[in-house]
Scaffold this motif. Sequence first.
Motif, PDB file in Angstrom:
ATOM      1  N   LYS A  85      62.033  36.439 -36.987  1.00 46.97           N
ATOM      2  CA  LYS A  85      60.957  35.909 -36.153  1.00 46.97           C
ATOM      3  C   LYS A  85      59.918  37.009 -35.926  1.00 46.97           C
ATOM      4  O   LYS A  85      60.265  38.160 -35.683  1.00 46.97           O
ATOM      5  CB  LYS A  85      61.543  35.449 -34.817  1.00 46.97           C
ATOM      6  CG  LYS A  85      60.674  34.500 -34.062  1.00 46.97           C
ATOM      7  CD  LYS A  85      61.449  33.908 -32.891  1.00 46.97           C
ATOM      8  CE  LYS A  85      60.604  32.897 -32.171  1.00 46.97           C
ATOM      9  NZ  LYS A  85      61.292  32.352 -31.016  1.00 46.97           N
ATOM     10  N   LYS A  86      58.652  36.637 -36.023  1.00 50.81           N
ATOM     11  CA  LYS A  86      57.559  37.581 -35.778  1.00 50.81           C
ATOM     12  C   LYS A  86      56.391  36.795 -35.203  1.00 50.81           C
ATOM     13  O   LYS A  86      55.978  35.790 -35.797  1.00 50.81           O
ATOM     14  CB  LYS A  86      57.161  38.277 -37.079  1.00 50.81           C
ATOM     15  CG  LYS A  86      56.098  39.336 -36.894  1.00 50.81           C
ATOM     16  CD  LYS A  86      55.854  40.059 -38.202  1.00 50.81           C
ATOM     17  CE  LYS A  86      54.816  41.147 -38.012  1.00 50.81           C
ATOM     18  NZ  LYS A  86      54.579  41.875 -39.253  1.00 50.81           N
ATOM     19  N   HIS A  87      55.888  37.257 -34.086  1.00 53.67           N
ATOM     20  CA  HIS A  87      54.774  36.582 -33.413  1.00 53.67           C
ATOM     21  C   HIS A  87      55.080  35.101 -33.182  1.00 53.67           C
ATOM     22  O   HIS A  87      54.272  34.222 -33.497  1.00 53.67           O
ATOM     23  CB  HIS A  87      53.460  36.749 -34.175  1.00 53.67           C
ATOM     24  CG  HIS A  87      53.101  38.168 -34.455  1.00 53.67           C
ATOM     25  ND1 HIS A  87      52.895  39.092 -33.467  1.00 53.67           N
ATOM     26  CD2 HIS A  87      52.936  38.827 -35.632  1.00 53.67           C
ATOM     27  CE1 HIS A  87      52.596  40.266 -34.008  1.00 53.67           C
ATOM     28  NE2 HIS A  87      52.615  40.128 -35.316  1.00 53.67           N
ATOM     29  N   ARG A  88      56.292  34.841 -32.724  1.00 56.24           N
ATOM     30  CA  ARG A  88      56.758  33.499 -32.366  1.00 56.24           C
ATOM     31  C   ARG A  88      56.875  32.540 -33.548  1.00 56.24           C
ATOM     32  O   ARG A  88      56.968  31.342 -33.374  1.00 56.24           O
ATOM     33  CB  ARG A  88      55.864  32.880 -31.290  1.00 56.24           C
ATOM     34  CG  ARG A  88      55.882  33.649 -30.008  1.00 56.24           C
ATOM     35  CD  ARG A  88      55.074  32.952 -28.980  1.00 56.24           C
ATOM     36  NE  ARG A  88      55.117  33.736 -27.757  1.00 56.24           N
ATOM     37  CZ  ARG A  88      54.717  33.295 -26.614  1.00 56.24           C
ATOM     38  NH1 ARG A  88      54.239  32.077 -26.506  1.00 56.24           N
ATOM     39  NH2 ARG A  88      54.779  34.053 -25.551  1.00 56.24           N
ATOM     40  N   ARG A  89      56.855  33.072 -34.744  1.00 55.90           N
ATOM     41  CA  ARG A  89      56.987  32.231 -35.940  1.00 55.90           C
ATOM     42  C   ARG A  89      58.125  32.749 -36.802  1.00 55.90           C
ATOM     43  O   ARG A  89      58.388  33.942 -36.856  1.00 55.90           O
ATOM     44  CB  ARG A  89      55.698  32.228 -36.752  1.00 55.90           C
ATOM     45  CG  ARG A  89      54.532  31.602 -35.989  1.00 55.90           C
ATOM     46  CD  ARG A  89      53.324  31.388 -36.872  1.00 55.90           C
ATOM     47  NE  ARG A  89      53.625  30.640 -38.072  1.00 55.90           N
ATOM     48  CZ  ARG A  89      53.429  29.338 -38.222  1.00 55.90           C
ATOM     49  NH1 ARG A  89      52.968  28.627 -37.231  1.00 55.90           N
ATOM     50  NH2 ARG A  89      53.699  28.741 -39.362  1.00 55.90           N
ATOM     51  N   ARG A  91      59.609  33.839 -40.200  1.00 59.80           N
ATOM     52  CA  ARG A  91      59.122  34.408 -41.464  1.00 59.80           C
ATOM     53  C   ARG A  91      60.297  34.508 -42.430  1.00 59.80           C
ATOM     54  O   ARG A  91      61.439  34.651 -42.012  1.00 59.80           O
ATOM     55  CB  ARG A  91      58.564  35.821 -41.247  1.00 59.80           C
ATOM     56  CG  ARG A  91      57.580  35.950 -40.126  1.00 59.80           C
ATOM     57  CD  ARG A  91      56.261  35.353 -40.470  1.00 59.80           C
ATOM     58  NE  ARG A  91      55.357  35.559 -39.338  1.00 59.80           N
ATOM     59  CZ  ARG A  91      54.208  34.995 -39.226  1.00 59.80           C
ATOM     60  NH1 ARG A  91      53.797  34.168 -40.141  1.00 59.80           N
ATOM     61  NH2 ARG A  91      53.449  35.227 -38.191  1.00 59.80           N
ATOM     62  N   ASP A 185      57.902  46.702 -41.285  1.00 67.59           N
ATOM     63  CA  ASP A 185      56.472  47.009 -41.276  1.00 67.59           C
ATOM     64  C   ASP A 185      56.131  48.445 -41.658  1.00 67.59           C
ATOM     65  O   ASP A 185      54.982  48.817 -41.683  1.00 67.59           O
ATOM     66  CB  ASP A 185      55.894  46.733 -39.875  1.00 67.59           C
ATOM     67  CG  ASP A 185      55.983  45.273 -39.504  1.00 67.59           C
ATOM     68  OD1 ASP A 185      55.902  44.419 -40.405  1.00 67.59           O
ATOM     69  OD2 ASP A 185      56.161  44.982 -38.312  1.00 67.59           O
TER      70      ASP A 185
END
Length: 191
Positions: A85-89, A91, A185
Amino acid sequence: MTAEKYNVNDYKFDDRTKEQFIKDLQDGLKKEVHAINIFREILKTSVVEKPEVIYVGSEEEGVVIYEDGNVANVDIFPDYLLKYKKHRRIRCNLVEVKVCNPHSKFAYFKKKQLEQYDELDNVVILFVMGISTDSPKFILVTPNQIMNMGIEAERVYGKETYRCNVDLFNWEKFSPIQRDYSLLDKKYIKE
């Protein structure tokens, strides 16, 4: 994408004998399973939100399957899916595992394989050095990053291959201690 384009003989099999290729494949798969299991544990304690590494390969993880005397479960698709999950989405990335001897000065990446992974657009390579040691090193790179390192492909075992000096990678960036920001990242190739 045609089935012929991704025939194992087009990108994986090389100048080794069939017997040596199969032995190397079996040994490599065992190391890859060990590496991905360590990676799973590292992700669990990292700042990556809700990581899950899912095996999406053939019937049985780490096992070579034969049909009509040929290896049947080798293709261009990586064997793992990383979901997080990244930025509420949610991936996802396909993960190819590449294991290298701890004393190697060079890592070898087959050009055609990298090109095919790059076409898939969401592949990341988990590159591991020294998986059989007490302190294996990990980095994450994309096929495009490898192809854009400024290295010319050369013939190795009959295949166009990028021979990358392992000193070109930032191995220390994947430190189990330094988890202040996402392992996914960081920049693992030196500029």
